[in-house]
Design an enzyme around this catalytic site. Structure first.
Site, PDB file in Angstrom:
ATOM      1  CG  ASP A 178      -1.747  -1.286   1.313  1.00 40.26           C
ATOM      2  OD1 ASP A 178      -2.212  -1.764   0.267  1.00 40.26           O
ATOM      3  OD2 ASP A 178      -1.859  -1.829   2.428  1.00 40.26           O
ATOM      4  CE  LYS A 205       3.242  -2.413  -4.480  1.00 39.06           C
ATOM      5  NZ  LYS A 205       2.800  -2.109  -3.117  1.00 39.06           N
ATOM      6  CD  GLN A 238       0.922  -8.784  -2.343  1.00 39.74           C
ATOM      7  OE1 GLN A 238       1.683  -9.407  -3.059  1.00 39.74           O
ATOM      8  NE2 GLN A 238      -0.336  -8.584  -2.667  1.00 39.74           N
ATOM      9  N   GLY A 269      -4.236  -4.592  -4.098  1.00 42.11           N
ATOM     10  CA  GLY A 269      -5.232  -3.587  -4.464  1.00 42.11           C
ATOM     11  C   GLY A 269      -4.488  -2.353  -4.908  1.00 42.11           C
ATOM     12  CG  HIS A 270      -1.657  -2.341  -7.398  1.00 39.83           C
ATOM     13  ND1 HIS A 270      -0.799  -2.987  -8.232  1.00 39.83           N
ATOM     14  CD2 HIS A 270      -1.291  -2.699  -6.147  1.00 39.83           C
ATOM     15  CE1 HIS A 270       0.064  -3.706  -7.514  1.00 39.83           C
ATOM     16  NE2 HIS A 270      -0.232  -3.545  -6.248  1.00 39.83           N
TER      17      HIS A 270
END
Ligand code: IMP
Length: 429
Positions: free
Chosen positions: A12, A15, A223, A39-40
């Site tokens: 988080d 990225k 991650q 989750g991007h």
């Protein structure tokens, strides 16, 4: 030319934003590890887009490869593709390496939950079935996209898949296929539905990479370094290689192919998990960071634990990944704090150490040693050309991090929008 984006903290780090920014200059953007746990987030104008499997480069219509090192939930992937199409994006450039593993949408989350319940202290996983998907892969029971290609193109193959392959996989995971037939048929349904949707996207990833030998390839890590299965705080880790090395493992590229390694760190830290977290903030500061930084899980919605910037973490992650430069994200979130703490070292049983110990039991006993800097009340929200345009205390904070973590912060992001970043050579001018 291959460049890699890697998280230097606990996931988080922003990225998604960095990938979106950089991908403009690349032909191919690839994900190489992890799966639906990631989750991007990318903000484009008034749209906030969230991805779990598809590389963020899709919004710039780059060729997007989901690499062999990934574990992919076909249902979530299908939903993501639909979501992109609904938002007007072209999805014809998405490719899936046939060697990537299938993260079964029903069985694996079920096993993930069961394993979490069985532990003395649960890891705090995303419950997306990531651990079981990688366990099955490494135990050599796993299902790959090639298994779909090999079976689902004929009625005989489909029968074989439902009647033998899937029940065997259930049995090998100690879930009786007869007693749990409803679950198994749900998995089967998803696989059948999604296969007709994605079958034309499945490619030989190694050949794909070879064919793009002369292209500019950007690898989007998922991650962060300290969730790495080998170098993180085991067992409070994810099940894949989250360091820059993962870029090679998950694509078939050689380490000699890699040129730039872009490390991404937030100006503070967050963590979603139940392991030790020496840099965890006081409740007051933690609440401030969480609300101001919208620190809630993209995948699970869980509130993230929030903490101060941790220098041993950043310094060691920079070394492990050998970053050529670092992006510092979300400095704007710190605006308004009177004093800003930085964890400069740890106290381990009365001894000061400046590194992250690899023994998780030692790490759990580490107490933070702080340095405190003056905060700033306001930050420009647009048109920052140079870091020197920031308030003096912001500049001092950034310089301090560079000095202590021995890294080169070449880019500073000060808001979620694409243009809220000071980049490259213009940094200090
Ligand atoms: P798993 O990857 O779902 O097995 O979860 C293992 C640990 O990694 C848990 O602490 C999760 O919260 C954490 N984790 C997994 N993916 C992410 C991510 O994308 N961002 C932040 N934490 C993550």
């Amino acid at each position: 030319m291959v460049d890699v984006i890697v998280g230097l903290q606990l996931g988080d780090e922003s990225k998604g934003k960095v990938t979106d920014l950089l991908s403009e200059n690349y032909d191919v953007v690839a994900r190489v590890q992890g799966g639906g746990n990631a989750g991007h987030t990318v903000v484009v104008g008034d749209k906030t887009l969230k991805f779990h499997h598809i590389p963020s480069g899709v919004v710039r219509n780059k060729k997007c490869l989901l690499g062999a090192g990934m574990v992919i939930d076909p249902k979530v992937l299908m939903d993501e593709i639909n979501y992109l199409q609904d938002n007007g994006f072209d999805t014809s450039n998405i490719f899936i390496d046939g060697s990537a593993h299938i993260s079964l949408p029903i069985l694996y989350p079920f096993l993930d939950g069961r394993q979490e319940n069985d532990r003395e202290v649960s890891i705090g996983t995303t419950k997306k079935g990531i651990g079981p998907a990688y366990s099955n892969k490494h135990a050599r029971f796993g299902l790959r996209f090639w298994d779909l290609v090999n079976n689902l193109n004929s009625s005989q193959g489909i029968e074989n898949f439902g009647g033998y392959i899937l029940p065997l996989l259930y049995s090998r995971n100690h879930v009786d296929p007869a007693e749990n037939a409803a679950m198994m048929w749900q998995d089967m349904d998803v696989i059948l539905n999604s296969y007709s949707f994605i079958k034309n996207m499945i490619v030989d990833g190694r050949l794909f990479i070879k064919e793009h030998n002369d292209s500019r390839i950007l690898i989007e890590g998922a991650q962060g370094c300290w969730l790495d299965v080998d170098y993180g705080q085991y067992p409070f880790v994810t099940s894949s290689c989250t360091t820059a090395t993962g870029a090679c493992l998950g694509t078939g590229l050689s380490v000699r192919n890699i040129n730039h390694i872009y490390g991404v760190a937030k100006a503070y830290t967050t963590y979603v998990g139940n392991g030790a977290y020496p840099a965890e903030a006081t409740k007051e500061d933690g609440d401030y960071l969480r609300e101001k930084g919208h620190e809630y899980g993209t995948t699970t919605g869980r509130p993230r634990r929030c903490g101060y910037l941790d220098i041993p973490m950043l310094k060691n992650a920079n070394q492990i990944n050998s970053c050529t430069e670092v992006f510092l994200a979300k400095v704007d979130v710190l605006t308004g704090l009177k004093k800003i703490k930085i964890v400069v070292a740890y106290d381990l049983d009365g001894k000061t150490i400046d590194y992250v110990p690899s023994n998780s039991a030692d790490y759990a006993r580490c107490k933070p040693i702080y340095e405190e800097l003056d905060g700033w009340d306001e930050l420009p929200t647009e048109n920052v050309k140079y870091v020197n345009d920031f308030p003096q205390n912001t500049i001092a904070y950034i310089r301090k991090i560079e000095d202590l973590a021995d890294c080169c912060i070449n880019n500073v992001s000060y808001g979620p929008e694409r243009n809220q970043i000071v980049s490259g050579y213009a940094k200090w001018s």
